[in-house]
Design a protein around this motif. Sequence first.
Motif, PDB file in Angstrom:
ATOM      1  N   VAL A 212       0.834  -1.193   0.000  1.00 20.13           N
ATOM      2  CA  VAL A 212       0.000   0.000   0.000  1.00 20.13           C
ATOM      3  C   VAL A 212       0.874   1.250   0.000  1.00 20.13           C
ATOM      4  O   VAL A 212       0.523   2.273  -0.605  1.00 20.13           O
ATOM      5  N   TYR A 213       2.035   1.186   0.667  1.00 18.97           N
ATOM      6  CA  TYR A 213       2.965   2.316   0.630  1.00 18.97           C
ATOM      7  C   TYR A 213       3.373   2.610  -0.810  1.00 18.97           C
ATOM      8  O   TYR A 213       3.358   3.759  -1.263  1.00 18.97           O
ATOM      9  N   ALA A 214       3.710   1.549  -1.545  1.00 19.11           N
ATOM     10  CA  ALA A 214       4.155   1.725  -2.930  1.00 19.11           C
ATOM     11  C   ALA A 214       3.038   2.286  -3.809  1.00 19.11           C
ATOM     12  O   ALA A 214       3.275   3.176  -4.638  1.00 19.11           O
ATOM     13  N   ILE A 215       1.817   1.772  -3.626  1.00 22.52           N
ATOM     14  CA  ILE A 215       0.698   2.234  -4.463  1.00 22.52           C
ATOM     15  C   ILE A 215       0.360   3.684  -4.163  1.00 22.52           C
ATOM     16  O   ILE A 215       0.222   4.518  -5.073  1.00 22.52           O
ATOM     17  N   HIS A 242      -2.804   1.003   7.156  1.00 18.38           N
ATOM     18  CA  HIS A 242      -3.216   2.394   7.361  1.00 18.38           C
ATOM     19  C   HIS A 242      -2.007   3.276   7.673  1.00 18.38           C
ATOM     20  O   HIS A 242      -1.837   4.363   7.088  1.00 18.38           O
ATOM     21  N   LEU A 243      -1.172   2.845   8.605  1.00 13.59           N
ATOM     22  CA  LEU A 243      -0.036   3.665   9.005  1.00 13.59           C
ATOM     23  C   LEU A 243       0.962   3.846   7.859  1.00 13.59           C
ATOM     24  O   LEU A 243       1.507   4.937   7.658  1.00 13.59           O
ATOM     25  N   LEU A 253      -8.842   7.982   5.039  1.00 12.58           N
ATOM     26  CA  LEU A 253      -8.904   6.593   5.465  1.00 12.58           C
ATOM     27  C   LEU A 253     -10.318   6.252   5.902  1.00 12.58           C
ATOM     28  O   LEU A 253     -11.066   7.116   6.360  1.00 12.58           O
ATOM     29  N   ASP A 254     -10.670   4.971   5.777  1.00  7.79           N
ATOM     30  CA  ASP A 254     -11.964   4.470   6.249  1.00  7.79           C
ATOM     31  C   ASP A 254     -11.785   3.751   7.579  1.00  7.79           C
ATOM     32  O   ASP A 254     -10.898   2.892   7.715  1.00  7.79           O
ATOM     33  N   THR A 255     -12.647   4.066   8.547  1.00  8.13           N
ATOM     34  CA  THR A 255     -12.635   3.385   9.839  1.00  8.13           C
ATOM     35  C   THR A 255     -14.069   3.219  10.328  1.00  8.13           C
ATOM     36  O   THR A 255     -15.009   3.766   9.748  1.00  8.13           O
ATOM     37  N   CYS A 256     -14.220   2.482  11.422  1.00 10.92           N
ATOM     38  CA  CYS A 256     -15.509   2.344  12.101  1.00 10.92           C
ATOM     39  C   CYS A 256     -15.344   2.694  13.569  1.00 10.92           C
ATOM     40  O   CYS A 256     -14.237   2.632  14.119  1.00 10.92           O
ATOM     41  N   MET A 257     -16.449   3.034  14.216  1.00 11.72           N
ATOM     42  CA  MET A 257     -16.444   3.130  15.667  1.00 11.72           C
ATOM     43  C   MET A 257     -16.109   1.742  16.212  1.00 11.72           C
ATOM     44  O   MET A 257     -16.540   0.727  15.651  1.00 11.72           O
ATOM     45  N   SER A 258     -15.359   1.670  17.308  1.00 14.01           N
ATOM     46  CA  SER A 258     -14.766   0.396  17.728  1.00 14.01           C
ATOM     47  C   SER A 258     -15.766  -0.749  17.918  1.00 14.01           C
ATOM     48  O   SER A 258     -15.426  -1.898  17.591  1.00 14.01           O
ATOM     49  N   PRO A 267     -10.703  -1.285  10.468  1.00  9.91           N
ATOM     50  CA  PRO A 267      -9.999  -0.832  11.668  1.00  9.91           C
ATOM     51  C   PRO A 267     -10.833   0.199  12.438  1.00  9.91           C
ATOM     52  O   PRO A 267     -11.658   0.911  11.854  1.00  9.91           O
ATOM     53  N   ALA A 268     -10.588   0.273  13.742  1.00 12.64           N
ATOM     54  CA  ALA A 268     -11.303   1.229  14.589  1.00 12.64           C
ATOM     55  C   ALA A 268     -10.656   2.606  14.489  1.00 12.64           C
ATOM     56  O   ALA A 268      -9.448   2.732  14.269  1.00 12.64           O
TER      57      ALA A 268
END
Length: 664
Positions: A212-215, A242-243, A253-258, A267-268
């Motif tokens: 993902v870093y490369a893309i 993500h990081l 970025l896409d996340t959800c509530m935990s 990921p939360a």
Amino acid sequence: MSDHNQVKITDINYSKDRSAAENPVKIMDLTLRDGHQSLFATRGRTEDMIPVAELMDEVGFWAVETWGGATFDTMHRFLNEDPWERIRTLKKYFKKTPFSMLLRAQNLVGYRNYADDLARAFVDRASANGMDIFRTFDALNDYRNFETVVPVIKECGKHFQGCICYSMTEPRMGGDVYNLDYYIKKAKDLEAMGADSICIKDMAGLIAPYDVYAIVKALKETVSVPIHLHSHFTSGMAPMSHLKAVEAGVDILDTCMSPYAYRTSHPAIEPLVMSLLGTNRDTGFDIMQLAEINEILEKEILPKYKHLLDDTKVSIIDINVLLHQTPGGMLSNLVNQLREMDAIDKLDKVFEELPKVRKDLGQIPLVTPTSQIVGIQTVNNVLFDDENERYKMITSQVKDLCYGLYGKTAVPINPELQKKALKGYSRGEKPITCRPAEVLEPELAKAQEEIKDLAKDLDDEILYAIYPVTGKRFLKWKYGLEEPPMEVKPMTLEEAKKGNVVKKSDKDAPLKTEHLRTFNVFVDGEYFEVEVDEPAGPPTGVFIQPVAPVAPGLPPAAPAMGRPTAPPPAAAPVARKSAPAAPAPAAPAVASAEGTPLTAPMPGMIVAVEKKVGDSVNEGETIVVLEAMKMENALPAPVSGTVKKITCSSGDSVPKGAVLCVIG
């Protein structure tokens, strides 16, 4: 740190009113759509979103995903909710945060390509009802399927986010098909189409951190629009990815509530917020505000849905994704279908066959609807093929794919399979090379005429046009022409807690007798194999209470939310508990006329009955179309003759082995 690393350390400040970071990572929350779709089979009700809506509006999300994907289908089919009304209702509570939806391009919110007139009308009505961002993807990454919907998105003044479905044929990114050049080319194509942002859509959680870093780094150097990463947690790699994406300069970025995160979800948000504090990419979110929202979700909302979680294993990651590249929803589909057909022992053979089918079908990405197309055909091959013949039972969707109705595949389809699939195909035996929708006749006007006595507005008409069988049934519920069954009605928190507790007798278990019998018991959609022992012997007669037909669950074959239904007094669940399954269908029909029966090869819903009593048919001619796991199977006449009896109709749910018609 390397020169191109986008993260810089700053002073840590936990204050909710801290100064904005130099380049904050933007966040789209998926809790209200993909979160509950991934974990709870899209059974989240609008009434359970309202308690946190205003609080979520204050967080500062770039957008909240509230619609699209499977919501349109599941809401009207299983929840007795109008999908259009959800947008309008939630808009009353979200005053500042834009709404995003997942649009399957020419597939809209269904499982096939729809005609241009219907596609234009759908996007226009979604916009008018309150949608702001259209995350648009095509399962084959064939952007010709964007050509109808994108101009309407633009005409409505809305945000067009173009997706690249992430896929692999190797253990990591690379090889002859899905390599870095592939993704760069797709990004350039999307920017040329006018994309306002570009999303890397990693639906199976396959993207590795350094890939993902490369893309992201390559795309940031190639195109000028924001880059958005969508990666499911399924494999466990998404938080690390993500990081690395943040370090490469990702914008959103896409996340959800935990409570709605992890497992096959995303990921939360909370760990990400804390991880980026004290950097130039700080989100700026107030962790205490997020904790307040989580408290409401955890205590007041999720107890209603907890029983829908897959509790068949302890691990929250699924290593099958790493081993077989099988998305979580697709895996659940496969397991449930095999279980319903008493063939769960064939799962290893399915895993062995799946990459072969995918290769035969052009190495297509595995995302709705292509994941279902590959998955169901794989199951058919394992169960119905023999040594002398492969692809004995080909689904309608595989035939459509071979014809070109879904678009162009990454590599050519196996020519032998293509020829076999198109033999006798109604549209012709030569595949098309044009944009798929160019061969589709307009369909909205026809649907409007068919439903004119029931539909009240264009939204009703579009719902029916996309889902004729279940859509018509919903409109009857909506306008009071039929009473909705109990299983589609909402339940309170108290009912949920009460309905999911099974009390065990304090008495010692007696010895089993020769009268022991095994039953399948369905409680609120959950399946139990139950042993019942009647000391006095089996009864001499049985009365079967008729049940209203209910369509099989999707995605994946999960239980419908509804009021708890108590099990029979003598049938306490004492045996093993299986994974959630579709509601219990009616008992198999029994043929009373002499002749050869056509039986259901698998559980499913009758989509269409092509013949009527008295019709002459030839062996191999389609009699019934059966939908199983979202895919349609044309069931052929086993012999030539005359249809003597038909025991099913459109909309019926049938179990495996049910007699559908008799040919004499």
